[in-house]
Design a protein around this motif. Sequence first.
Motif, PDB file in Angstrom:
ATOM      1  N   ARG A 293      -9.404   7.833  -4.155  1.00 44.38           N
ATOM      2  CA  ARG A 293      -9.699   6.739  -3.031  1.00 44.38           C
ATOM      3  C   ARG A 293      -9.581   7.466  -1.631  1.00 44.38           C
ATOM      4  O   ARG A 293     -10.267   6.786  -0.863  1.00 44.38           O
ATOM      5  CB  ARG A 293      -8.849   5.743  -3.182  1.00 44.38           C
ATOM      6  CG  ARG A 293      -8.723   4.986  -4.630  1.00 44.38           C
ATOM      7  CD  ARG A 293      -7.676   4.072  -4.586  1.00 44.38           C
ATOM      8  NE  ARG A 293      -6.327   4.734  -4.845  1.00 44.38           N
ATOM      9  CZ  ARG A 293      -5.273   4.081  -4.411  1.00 44.38           C
ATOM     10  NH1 ARG A 293      -4.939   2.965  -4.537  1.00 44.38           N
ATOM     11  NH2 ARG A 293      -4.132   4.740  -4.850  1.00 44.38           N
TER      12      ARG A 293
ATOM     13  N   CYS B 189       2.335  13.994   2.875  1.00 38.89           N
ATOM     14  CA  CYS B 189       1.269  13.204   1.786  1.00 38.89           C
ATOM     15  C   CYS B 189       0.095  13.608   1.812  1.00 38.89           C
ATOM     16  O   CYS B 189      -0.611  13.139   0.811  1.00 38.89           O
ATOM     17  CB  CYS B 189       1.532  11.735   2.529  1.00 38.89           C
ATOM     18  SG  CYS B 189       3.007  10.885   2.771  1.00 38.89           S
TER      19      CYS B 189
ATOM     20  N   LYS C 100      -5.850  14.633  -3.626  1.00 42.19           N
ATOM     21  CA  LYS C 100      -5.881  14.467  -5.163  1.00 42.19           C
ATOM     22  C   LYS C 100      -6.340  12.988  -5.557  1.00 42.19           C
ATOM     23  O   LYS C 100      -6.926  12.802  -6.570  1.00 42.19           O
ATOM     24  CB  LYS C 100      -4.503  15.034  -5.924  1.00 42.19           C
ATOM     25  CG  LYS C 100      -4.292  16.409  -5.677  1.00 42.19           C
ATOM     26  CD  LYS C 100      -2.911  16.393  -5.990  1.00 42.19           C
ATOM     27  CE  LYS C 100      -2.481  18.129  -5.978  1.00 42.19           C
ATOM     28  NZ  LYS C 100      -1.111  18.433  -6.186  1.00 42.19           N
ATOM     29  N   ASP C 101      -6.078  12.010  -4.702  1.00 44.62           N
ATOM     30  CA  ASP C 101      -6.376  10.711  -4.914  1.00 44.62           C
ATOM     31  C   ASP C 101      -7.849  10.261  -4.788  1.00 44.62           C
ATOM     32  O   ASP C 101      -8.449  10.461  -3.575  1.00 44.62           O
ATOM     33  CB  ASP C 101      -5.472   9.842  -4.077  1.00 44.62           C
ATOM     34  CG  ASP C 101      -5.610   8.385  -4.685  1.00 44.62           C
ATOM     35  OD1 ASP C 101      -6.875   7.880  -5.032  1.00 44.62           O
ATOM     36  OD2 ASP C 101      -4.604   7.548  -4.702  1.00 44.62           O
TER      37      ASP C 101
ATOM     38  N   VAL D 127       2.946   4.398  -1.286  1.00 43.26           N
ATOM     39  CA  VAL D 127       2.987   5.020  -2.397  1.00 43.26           C
ATOM     40  C   VAL D 127       4.173   6.168  -2.311  1.00 43.26           C
ATOM     41  O   VAL D 127       4.218   6.930  -1.087  1.00 43.26           O
ATOM     42  CB  VAL D 127       1.487   6.073  -2.506  1.00 43.26           C
ATOM     43  CG1 VAL D 127       1.647   6.801  -3.580  1.00 43.26           C
ATOM     44  CG2 VAL D 127       0.528   4.879  -2.672  1.00 43.26           C
TER      45      VAL D 127
ATOM     46  N   ASN E 196       0.648  -1.164  -0.001  1.00 37.97           N
ATOM     47  CA  ASN E 196      -0.014  -0.041   0.019  1.00 37.97           C
ATOM     48  C   ASN E 196       0.877   1.227   0.022  1.00 37.97           C
ATOM     49  O   ASN E 196       0.384   2.229   0.094  1.00 37.97           O
ATOM     50  CB  ASN E 196      -0.831   0.217   1.291  1.00 37.97           C
ATOM     51  CG  ASN E 196      -2.003  -0.953   1.072  1.00 37.97           C
ATOM     52  OD1 ASN E 196      -2.333  -1.233  -0.237  1.00 37.97           O
ATOM     53  ND2 ASN E 196      -2.521  -1.621   2.187  1.00 37.97           N
TER      54      ASN E 196
ATOM     55  N   GLY F 120      -9.326  11.143  -1.193  1.00 37.01           N
ATOM     56  CA  GLY F 120      -9.685  12.321  -0.934  1.00 37.01           C
ATOM     57  C   GLY F 120     -11.052  12.797  -0.005  1.00 37.01           C
ATOM     58  O   GLY F 120     -11.090  13.543   0.768  1.00 37.01           O
TER      59      GLY F 120
ATOM     60  N   GLY G 245      -1.178  14.610  -1.663  1.00 43.02           N
ATOM     61  CA  GLY G 245      -1.425  13.553  -2.833  1.00 43.02           C
ATOM     62  C   GLY G 245      -2.924  13.028  -2.378  1.00 43.02           C
ATOM     63  O   GLY G 245      -3.336  12.069  -3.268  1.00 43.02           O
ATOM     64  N   TYR G 246      -3.111  12.673  -0.905  1.00 42.73           N
ATOM     65  CA  TYR G 246      -4.126  11.780  -0.623  1.00 42.73           C
ATOM     66  C   TYR G 246      -5.594  12.498  -1.026  1.00 42.73           C
ATOM     67  O   TYR G 246      -6.479  12.231  -1.427  1.00 42.73           O
ATOM     68  CB  TYR G 246      -4.410  11.604   1.055  1.00 42.73           C
ATOM     69  CG  TYR G 246      -3.382  10.821   1.438  1.00 42.73           C
ATOM     70  CD1 TYR G 246      -2.647   9.722   0.928  1.00 42.73           C
ATOM     71  CD2 TYR G 246      -2.763  10.780   2.531  1.00 42.73           C
ATOM     72  CE1 TYR G 246      -1.938   9.058   1.199  1.00 42.73           C
ATOM     73  CE2 TYR G 246      -1.729   9.994   3.162  1.00 42.73           C
ATOM     74  CZ  TYR G 246      -1.305   8.900   2.530  1.00 42.73           C
ATOM     75  OH  TYR G 246      -0.323   8.218   2.935  1.00 42.73           O
TER      76      TYR G 246
ATOM     77  N   GLU H 235       5.280   9.438  -2.989  1.00 44.66           N
ATOM     78  CA  GLU H 235       4.852  10.742  -3.613  1.00 44.66           C
ATOM     79  C   GLU H 235       6.068  11.631  -4.063  1.00 44.66           C
ATOM     80  O   GLU H 235       7.215  11.776  -3.404  1.00 44.66           O
ATOM     81  CB  GLU H 235       4.190  11.575  -2.330  1.00 44.66           C
ATOM     82  CG  GLU H 235       3.041  11.009  -1.795  1.00 44.66           C
ATOM     83  CD  GLU H 235       1.804  11.280  -2.836  1.00 44.66           C
ATOM     84  OE1 GLU H 235       1.826  12.057  -3.399  1.00 44.66           O
ATOM     85  OE2 GLU H 235       1.095  10.304  -3.139  1.00 44.66           O
TER      86      GLU H 235
END
Length: 99
Positions: free
Chosen positions: A75, A66, A72-73, A25, A23, A77, A69-70, A27
């Motif tokens: 899953r 991070c 914008k994601d 990622v 899991n 956001g 990035g979260y 960035e």
Amino acid sequence: MKFTGAICIAFVILFVSSLARTNAVVEEGTNGVCVPGELKPCIPAVQTGSKPTTECCGVLKKQQSCLCGYIKDPRFGQYVKSKYAHMVLSTCGVPYPKC
């Protein structure tokens, strides 16, 4: 024959381990690895508005870089932008990111 069996077992182990996914990622622009699963201690606070745990605050501080990035994601956001996320971040002393 034993040598061939050992080679086959080694190949199967190598093949299966190469299929395992993490899991994590990475960035871009950060110095760390972002692991969304580490934020599990924060789920109750983000969903209900309850006081975040010390563990949650520690993870948020560790993964502060991070958060954009979260956001914008798709899953993740919804959680970072939820109505209680600002309160959790504020309680933990983590500023809400400006992405």
